[in-house]
Write an enzyme that holds these catalytic residues in place. Structure first.
Site, PDB file in Angstrom:
ATOM      1  N   TYR A 142     -46.864   4.404   1.849  1.00  0.00           N
ATOM      2  CA  TYR A 142     -46.396   5.677   2.375  1.00  0.00           C
ATOM      3  C   TYR A 142     -45.143   6.239   1.714  1.00  0.00           C
ATOM      4  CZ  TYR A 142     -44.443   8.989   5.793  1.00  0.00           C
ATOM      5  OH  TYR A 142     -43.908  10.094   6.397  1.00  0.00           O
ATOM      6  N   CYS A 164     -33.820   6.341   1.982  1.00  0.00           N
ATOM      7  CA  CYS A 164     -33.004   7.313   1.251  1.00  0.00           C
ATOM      8  C   CYS A 164     -33.467   7.370  -0.198  1.00  0.00           C
ATOM      9  CB  CYS A 164     -31.521   6.931   1.301  1.00  0.00           C
ATOM     10  SG  CYS A 164     -30.843   6.818   2.969  1.00  0.00           S
ATOM     11  N   ASN A 191     -29.456   3.102  -1.369  1.00  0.00           N
ATOM     12  CA  ASN A 191     -30.734   3.169  -0.676  1.00  0.00           C
ATOM     13  C   ASN A 191     -31.039   1.784  -0.125  1.00  0.00           C
ATOM     14  OD1 ASN A 191     -34.175   3.190  -1.813  1.00  0.00           O
ATOM     15  ND2 ASN A 191     -33.394   3.633   0.213  1.00  0.00           N
ATOM     16  N   GLY A 192     -31.212   1.688   1.182  1.00  0.00           N
ATOM     17  CA  GLY A 192     -31.483   0.399   1.794  1.00  0.00           C
ATOM     18  C   GLY A 192     -30.650   0.215   3.041  1.00  0.00           C
ATOM     19  N   GLY A 216     -35.623  11.466   2.156  1.00  0.00           N
ATOM     20  CA  GLY A 216     -34.544  11.773   3.084  1.00  0.00           C
ATOM     21  C   GLY A 216     -34.320  13.258   3.164  1.00  0.00           C
TER      22      GLY A 216
END
Length: 490
Positions: A266, A20, A125-126, A46
């Protein structure tokens, strides 16, 4: 079938999904517009849904949550006028926890709660590795959950804390959770950013005129014209007010950082900075290292767009083999085919990628990609290259074999779906039907990201669990499930 308003991604079945993205700003007029721009820059992290929460003294908290792309949801005047204020946070998501089908609106962050001390919103995020056990405990104590997201656990833990301020309560809550988190949160007067003690997920701090910005990546600072100041440190909580600016402290027990190495490969945009180093330059270095480790006689180095491009440039430069865009990506497939028919869906990767026939015909082609997950897309791309007349196809992969699932915020398939979990490199080559297949070694990847001696097995600098199986944080919920299943079988 994708949910209406969300993009169809023909490559999605064979790519790791990018956790995210979070963004927050304080001390600027029309904060929502800056948040929307920041989320637009983080859209690669996201693409299922996004949300924004703002605060202004006269009207209090305002929020909007929408499915689909930021550009389709947060660009109209009608929506943005409902989000006044000089303080705001936002989030773009993939469903890495909770709902595993198409995203549902109740799971879209930021989450907002009214507490005895006032309102607060949080975006995360995570992934929390003990979220399920905490959820059961909270439900047994009377909590009522509105979503299936692990982030809501933090809200309920804050509600039960006896801390004297909302920031104190957030600290209490985050001390109880395990796993990876980069959090951006807000109260009526404060913008808060926090990273887990290992710093697995990224978070950066910037200056925007007289205001301040928190974001997942530096590219989101660039789009709003903010000055990059520094990364939020692993285990650090930064509390920002418009008057006093950022104040940082460290509420957790210190640990050796283990930043996610796949951010280099990436997840992060190539125009972002990580650890003071350009992501693009790191990926080019990965390609050079890959060429040293896995040379091949060929006529053309071709990236699988777009994530393989910097590594392919590095491979070509190191090997001396010409670089060329043998595959062209259609940038608009997501908007064109919102609800694809079965016939269109069967076209697969041809919707998004097309071979430059004049370039590859008769040539020995090296295809450089960031990873191989299930292998389905790699096989389709190989078939397209051969159908266009290529003489040979050689795959070079800019990461080690992905053999283990991620529990820290990446939507990885289960281990039995990962090609590298059950096949050797030679078996994968035969399965994909290519002339050769080589992955960069884990030591080679470490050298490319700046660790000259490679990976220290006793003290690795990064989280590389998806390659090594070495999990820096025990996946508590997964272990509990396995134990329960084992006991039931007995």
């Amino acid at each position: 079938m994708p949910l209406p308003g969300t993009p169809f991604d023909p490559l999605g079945e064979d790519h790791l999904r990018e956790e995210c993205g979070v963004f927050g700003v304080i001390g600027v007029a029309d904060a929502a517009s800056f948040v929307a721009l920041g989320l637009h820059a983080l859209q690669h992290r996201g693409q299922e849904a996004g949300g924004i929460v703002t605060y202004e003294p006269d009207g209090g908290f305002h929020q909007a949550r929408r499915m689909g792309y930021v550009r389709d949801s947060f660009t109209s005047r009608e929506v943005m006028e409902t989000l006044p204020g000089s303080l705001g946070i936002g989030h773009v998501r993939y469903s890495t926890s909770g709902d595993k089908g198409p995203a549902v609106i109740r799971n879209v962050q930021p989450f907002f709660g009214e507490f005895a001390l006032g309102g607060a919103a949080i975006a995360h995020n995570g992934n929390l590795t003990n979220a399920e056990s905490l959820r059961r405990e909270l439900i047994e104590r009377g909590a009522i959950f509105q979503s299936s997201s692990d982030t809501e656990v933090i809200i309920h833990l804050m509600a039960r804390s006896m801390g004297r301020s909302l920031v104190d309560r957030m600290e209490d809550a985050l001390r109880r959770v395990e796993g990876a988190f980069s959090v951006v949160a807000m109260t009526r007067t404060k913008l808060v950013g926090c990273r887990d003690p290992l710093g697995i997920r990224p978070l950066v701090l910037g200056r925007l005129g007289q205001g301040w910005v928190l974001a997942s990546e530096t590219c989101a600072l660039d789009i709003v014209g903010a000055e990059f100041l520094r990364e939020v440190e692993p285990g650090e909580m930064v509390v920002i007010t418009a008057e006093a600016g950022p104040q940082g402290h460290f509420p957790f027990r210190p640990q050796k950082p283990r930043f996610c190495i796949f951010e280099h490969v990436y997840f992060s945009r190539p125009d972002s900075l990580i650890g003071g180093r350009s992501v693009y330059e790191t990926r080019e270095a990965i390609g050079r290292e890959l060429a040293r480790e896995a040379p091949v006689e060929a006529d053309l180095v071709c990236p699988v767009p777009d994530s393989g491009t910097p590594a392919a440039i590095g491979y070509a430069a190191q090997s001396g083999i010409p670089f060329g865009l043998g595959i062209v990506r259609n940038q608009y497939v997501g908007r064109t085919f919102i609800e694809p028919t079965e016939q269109i869906r069967n076209m697969g990767v041809r919707l998004k990628l097309n071979v430059n026939r004049a370039l590859v015909r008769g040539r020995r082609v090296v295809l450089v990609d960031d990873s191989v997950v299930r292998g389905t897309t790699s096989r389709k791309i190989k078939d397209m290259i051969l159908d266009a007349g290529a003489a040979e196809v050689h795959f070079r992969i800019a990461s080690p074999p992905t053999a283990w699932p991620c529990f820290y915020g990446v939507d990885t398939p289960s281990r039995d779906k990962l090609l590298a979990a059950s096949m050797t490199e030679e078996e994968m080559r035969a399965h994909l039907g290519v002339d050769s297949l080589r992955f960069i070694s884990l030591d080679g990847l470490y050298r490319a990201v700046g660790e000259a001696q490679g990976r220290d097995p006793d003290n690795p600098r990064y989280c590389d669990a998806c390659f090594s199986g070495d999990y820096p944080i025990a996946p508590s919920d997964r272990i509990a499930k396995t134990l329960k299943a084992s006991q039931a079988a007995e």
